[in-house]
Motif scaffolding. Structure first.
Motif, short mmCIF file in Angstrom:
data_model
loop_
_atom_site.label_atom_id
_atom_site.label_comp_id
_atom_site.label_asym_id
_atom_site.label_seq_id
_atom_site.Cartn_x
_atom_site.Cartn_y
_atom_site.Cartn_z
N ARG A 66 0.86 -1.19 0.00
CA ARG A 66 0.00 0.00 0.00
C ARG A 66 0.89 1.23 0.00
O ARG A 66 1.73 1.41 0.90
CB ARG A 66 -0.91 -0.03 1.23
N VAL A 67 0.75 2.06 -1.03
CA VAL A 67 1.56 3.26 -1.18
C VAL A 67 0.74 4.46 -0.71
O VAL A 67 -0.34 4.73 -1.26
CB VAL A 67 1.99 3.46 -2.65
N VAL A 68 1.25 5.19 0.27
CA VAL A 68 0.50 6.30 0.86
C VAL A 68 1.30 7.59 0.77
O VAL A 68 2.47 7.63 1.14
CB VAL A 68 0.16 6.01 2.34
N TYR A 69 0.64 8.62 0.26
CA TYR A 69 1.23 9.96 0.23
C TYR A 69 0.37 10.84 1.11
O TYR A 69 -0.81 11.06 0.83
CB TYR A 69 1.24 10.47 -1.21
N ALA A 70 0.94 11.34 2.19
CA ALA A 70 0.21 12.20 3.11
C ALA A 70 0.91 13.54 3.21
O ALA A 70 2.11 13.61 3.45
CB ALA A 70 0.13 11.55 4.49
N CYS A 71 0.15 14.61 3.03
CA CYS A 71 0.73 15.95 3.16
C CYS A 71 -0.40 16.96 3.27
O CYS A 71 -1.58 16.64 3.07
CB CYS A 71 1.61 16.29 1.97
N LEU A 72 -0.03 18.18 3.60
CA LEU A 72 -1.01 19.25 3.71
C LEU A 72 -1.07 20.11 2.46
O LEU A 72 -1.83 21.05 2.38
CB LEU A 72 -0.69 20.15 4.92
N TRP A 73 -0.23 19.75 1.46
CA TRP A 73 -0.20 20.50 0.22
C TRP A 73 -0.66 19.61 -0.93
O TRP A 73 -0.40 18.40 -0.91
CB TRP A 73 1.22 21.00 -0.07
N GLN A 121 -1.64 12.45 -6.99
CA GLN A 121 -1.91 11.19 -7.69
C GLN A 121 -0.73 10.77 -8.57
O GLN A 121 -0.50 9.58 -8.78
CB GLN A 121 -3.19 11.32 -8.54
N ASP A 122 0.00 11.77 -9.08
CA ASP A 122 1.21 11.46 -9.85
C ASP A 122 2.26 10.81 -8.96
O ASP A 122 2.98 9.91 -9.36
CB ASP A 122 1.80 12.74 -10.47
N VAL A 123 2.37 11.31 -7.72
CA VAL A 123 3.37 10.80 -6.78
C VAL A 123 3.12 9.33 -6.49
O VAL A 123 4.02 8.49 -6.64
CB VAL A 123 3.35 11.62 -5.47
N VAL A 171 -4.03 8.80 -1.24
CA VAL A 171 -3.55 10.15 -0.97
C VAL A 171 -4.36 10.68 0.20
O VAL A 171 -5.59 10.63 0.21
CB VAL A 171 -3.74 11.08 -2.19
N VAL A 172 -3.65 11.18 1.21
CA VAL A 172 -4.31 11.68 2.42
C VAL A 172 -3.82 13.10 2.68
O VAL A 172 -2.62 13.32 2.83
CB VAL A 172 -3.99 10.79 3.65
N PHE A 173 -4.74 14.05 2.72
CA PHE A 173 -4.35 15.44 3.00
C PHE A 173 -4.38 15.67 4.50
O PHE A 173 -5.36 16.14 5.07
CB PHE A 173 -5.27 16.41 2.24
N GLU A 174 -3.27 15.29 5.12
CA GLU A 174 -3.15 15.34 6.56
C GLU A 174 -1.65 15.36 6.90
O GLU A 174 -0.82 15.00 6.06
CB GLU A 174 -3.81 14.11 7.18
N GLU A 175 -1.32 15.76 8.11
CA GLU A 175 0.08 15.70 8.54
C GLU A 175 0.58 14.26 8.37
O GLU A 175 -0.07 13.31 8.83
CB GLU A 175 0.21 16.10 10.01
N PRO A 176 1.72 14.07 7.71
CA PRO A 176 2.21 12.71 7.45
C PRO A 176 2.38 11.87 8.71
O PRO A 176 2.08 10.68 8.70
CB PRO A 176 3.56 12.95 6.76
N GLU A 177 2.86 12.48 9.79
CA GLU A 177 3.07 11.70 11.02
C GLU A 177 1.78 11.03 11.48
O GLU A 177 1.75 9.85 11.80
CB GLU A 177 3.60 12.60 12.15
#
Length: 302
Positions: free
Chosen positions: A42-49, A71-73, A94-100
């Motif tokens: 499972r590939v997860v990209y989490a950030c606020l940007w 989605q590209d990432v 893709v999750v728009f949240e603090e990665p931690e």
């Protein structure tokens, strides 16, 4: 934090990505590890940007002049994993949240989390990023952090060795169980290391007694090592080592000849802040190979 939920047998291996070179290398390791375990990735990209400028990622997706969308990432990371292991089941999110916070939550239902160090230069990669450190200190599952100098793969093994640091507790720890399974999957030697020290106040200047305190401490360390390893299956080759010196230095030294270094981290219910301990903290910053931090809850002792 609340107690983790029970994980299904085919719980996925989760890799956190952000488009940087370290996170793309983490994808390689995670794909190998998931293939070894026979579980989904499972590939997860989490950030606020919503956009991230990553030169390495841009090259992977063939858009050097654009700012890739989240989605590209994850899409580029997933393709990278599938090229490495065509039959691997790969999902993305893709999750728009603090990665931690997002990654610690992912760890509640993950077999393990895989993260890269975060840095854009050789010097920066020597330092562990705040996200990796925070996740390793709070996750409910094992966290594998890829150091900048690692060999870019979990399999096939390069050095043929998984090293586990054994602490003072005279019980088989979660870290030892994890290390045993990792060595078995790879078909490599498990090297169990117990560091010991002779307190300065126990030394003596008498020539006939000078070695006695040290011998007793070394024997105690050997006994603790045997206790921790008593349930290791016969099909796993084990090398036992007791080494005089600070555990942090001993394990960092051992990491130079290992494919993976495994250490434990106690999790105390209701405790806030980083829950790593000095040894785990030190090896995360200085290990020459990938580091697996395996949480152990105190109530698990029964």
């Amino acid at each position: 934090m609340n107690a983790p939920v029970e994980r299904p047998v085919d719980a996925p291996l989760v890799v956190g990505v952000d488009g940087s070179e370290p996170s793309l290398r983490a994808v390689d390791w995670a794909a190998d590890e998931a293939a070894l375990r026979g579980v989904p990735l499972r590939v997860v990209y989490a950030c606020l940007w919503q956009r991230y400028e990553g030169a390495a990622l841009a090259r992977d997706i063939g858009k050097p002049s654009t700012l890739p969308l989240p989605q590209d990432v994850v899409g580029a990371a997933a393709r990278r994993a599938r090229v490495r292991h065509p039959h691997l089941r790969v999902a993305t999110d893709v999750v728009f949240e603090e990665p931690e916070y997002a990654l610690v939550r992912e760890g509640r239902t993950a077999a393990a989390l895989v993260l890269g160090t975060r840095g854009r230069s050789g010097i920066a990669e020597l330092l562990l990023g705040s996200v990796s450190l925070a996740v390793a200190a709070h996750a409910h599952c094992p966290v594998i952090v890829l150091r900048g100098s690692h060999d870019n793969q979990a399999a096939p093994p390069v050095r043929g060795r998984v090293v586990v640091g054994v602490g003072q507790e005279a019980k088989e720890s979660a870290a030892v169980r994890f290390a045993v399974e990792e060595a078995r999957r790879r078909g490599v030697i498990l090297e169990a290391v117990r560091a010991w020290r002779c307190p300065a106040h126990e030394t003596t200047d008498h020539p006939l007694l000078s070695g006695e305190p040290a011998r007793l401490h070394e024997e105690r360390a050997s006994g603790e090592l045997e206790t921790a390893l008593r349930d290791v299956p016969a099909d796993v080759a084990v090398r036992r080592r007791t080494v005089e010196g600070p555990a942090r230095r001993v394990l960092v030294d051992a990491s130079h000849e290992a494919d993976l270094l495994v250490v434990g981290a106690r999790r105390r219910e209701g405790h806030v802040g980083l829950q790593l301990g000095r040894v785990a903290h030190a090896v995360l910053h200085h290990s020459a190979c990938a580091v697996a931090v395996v949480p152990h809850r105190e109530h698990d002792d029964g």
